[in-house]
Structure formats: C-alpha cells, structure tokens
Design a protein around this motif. Sequence first.
Motif, short mmCIF file in Angstrom:
data_model
loop_
_atom_site.label_atom_id
_atom_site.label_comp_id
_atom_site.label_asym_id
_atom_site.label_seq_id
_atom_site.Cartn_x
_atom_site.Cartn_y
_atom_site.Cartn_z
N LEU A 208 0.82 -1.22 0.00
CA LEU A 208 0.00 0.00 0.00
C LEU A 208 0.86 1.27 0.00
N PRO A 209 2.00 1.29 0.71
CA PRO A 209 2.85 2.49 0.64
C PRO A 209 3.34 2.79 -0.77
N LYS A 210 3.52 1.77 -1.60
CA LYS A 210 3.94 2.01 -2.98
C LYS A 210 2.86 2.74 -3.76
N VAL A 211 1.62 2.37 -3.51
CA VAL A 211 0.50 3.04 -4.18
C VAL A 211 0.39 4.48 -3.69
N GLU A 212 0.63 4.69 -2.41
CA GLU A 212 0.61 6.05 -1.88
C GLU A 212 1.74 6.88 -2.48
N SER A 213 2.89 6.25 -2.70
CA SER A 213 4.00 6.96 -3.33
C SER A 213 3.67 7.33 -4.77
N LEU A 214 3.02 6.43 -5.47
CA LEU A 214 2.57 6.75 -6.84
C LEU A 214 1.66 7.97 -6.82
N LYS A 215 0.71 7.98 -5.92
CA LYS A 215 -0.24 9.09 -5.84
C LYS A 215 0.46 10.39 -5.49
#
Length: 234
Positions: A208-215
């Motif tokens: 999930l942190p990777k998706v937050e980083s993308l955003k």
Amino acid sequence: MPRLPFLIAGALVLAAAALHFGLTPSAAESARVIPPPTQDDSAAPETSATIVLAGGCFWGVQGVYQHVQGVTSAVSGYAGGAKETASYDKVTSGRTGHAEAVRIVYDPRKVTLGQLLQIYFSAAHDPTQLNRQGPDVGTQYRSTIFPTTERQATLAKAYILQLDQAKAFPAKIVTTIEPAQTFYPAEAYHQDYMTLHPRQPYIVMHDLPKVESLKRLFPTSWRADPVLVSKTGM
C-alpha cells in the motif's frame, strides 16, 4: 513473497515491530524522486502496447500499475522460465528461472514507456536490491524488464545508464533486461490481490505504501479506480 502461511505470520511480526518502534507503513516503504528519461517515445498512433516488469512480489507491482492512467490491463504472472514450471508452487523454489512479473498493457497515446519506467524505478520497487525485494529473497524476486520490442529494450537500457550516471540511487541499479521471454498469467487467487486484501499485513506493510507513493509523486498519472483483472480478464 514466501508461501502464504509463512508470509502471513512474518507480516504480522513486521507489523507488530513497526508499531513497537513507532513506524508507519509509509515509513517502511519509501519511494525516491528520480529524473524522467531523456529518451522516450512521444505520443504514438498505436492504441495498445505491452511490457512485462518484475520487481519483487507481484502483488505490489500489479497494484501500483492498476492505478496508473493509460494502463488498460495489469496481470500478475511469471516470466523467464519454461511453461511447465510457471506455477506458484514451482516458482517459489527459486530454481525455475521465472520471476514474479506483471504484464502491463497500456495506451501509448495516454502514457509513454518512459513514464511507466520512471514509476517502476521510483515507486514500484527498489532496483538496487539483487535477487530480492524487502523480505522476499530469491531469483524469482529479481528486478527485471522483459521488453516485448527492441525499441523498449533500447529505451530501458538508456534509462538505466542515465540513472546510474546521475547517481540517482546510492547503489548501482541491478535491473536486468531479458527479451524474448514468454509471460504466463499467475493463478486466479493472485490477481487483484491488493484490492481484495487491503488489510492483509504484508500488503499494509509493503505494498500500500507504494500506491501512496505513486499518488504523491506522480499525481497526473494517478487514477483512483484501479483497472482490475476481474474486469479486463487475463
């Protein structure tokens, strides 16, 4: 990732440790700001192109690209080995030649290969970790680009050289480029895993942190509603 029972137990330990030391999931996984590629394909007349990327557990890589504008399909699977060994039970041995990978189909008019690769190196995984990614160790978790055209291979090589020369990372990029490899979709229970199991400890800690980083780092590439295999098929 390791076999599921061990994965869940291990992830619970990681989650408990993070809470004990006051860490948040975002602190456990951090992305890096890197320059965009100096060589890229401009908006092309083609409506569809495909590239296969490997960067550790395919749950996280798939989850990231399912949230990228212009991506029309992101399927978890295996690449680099034979058809006969393209199954989770065999690939986890680390002796099949396969890497856990994601086949990304995208619209080149909406997102370029360079943009996809910038996300790959910046937010989707750490390209300086050799044959591992976070807690997952083995050649099946290697950082690898499986280009489907010679042009993709050329651009990927040029970008790796650019990032290394710019010292964008504290260590040398170990990402390999392996052309002419067949992609085999993974078992159905691995597809859309992040969306279906957002509270699974491993997902919370590592993906999930990777998706937050993308955003956060690529707001113009972000799409809130993921493109799911349950809708696109494999």
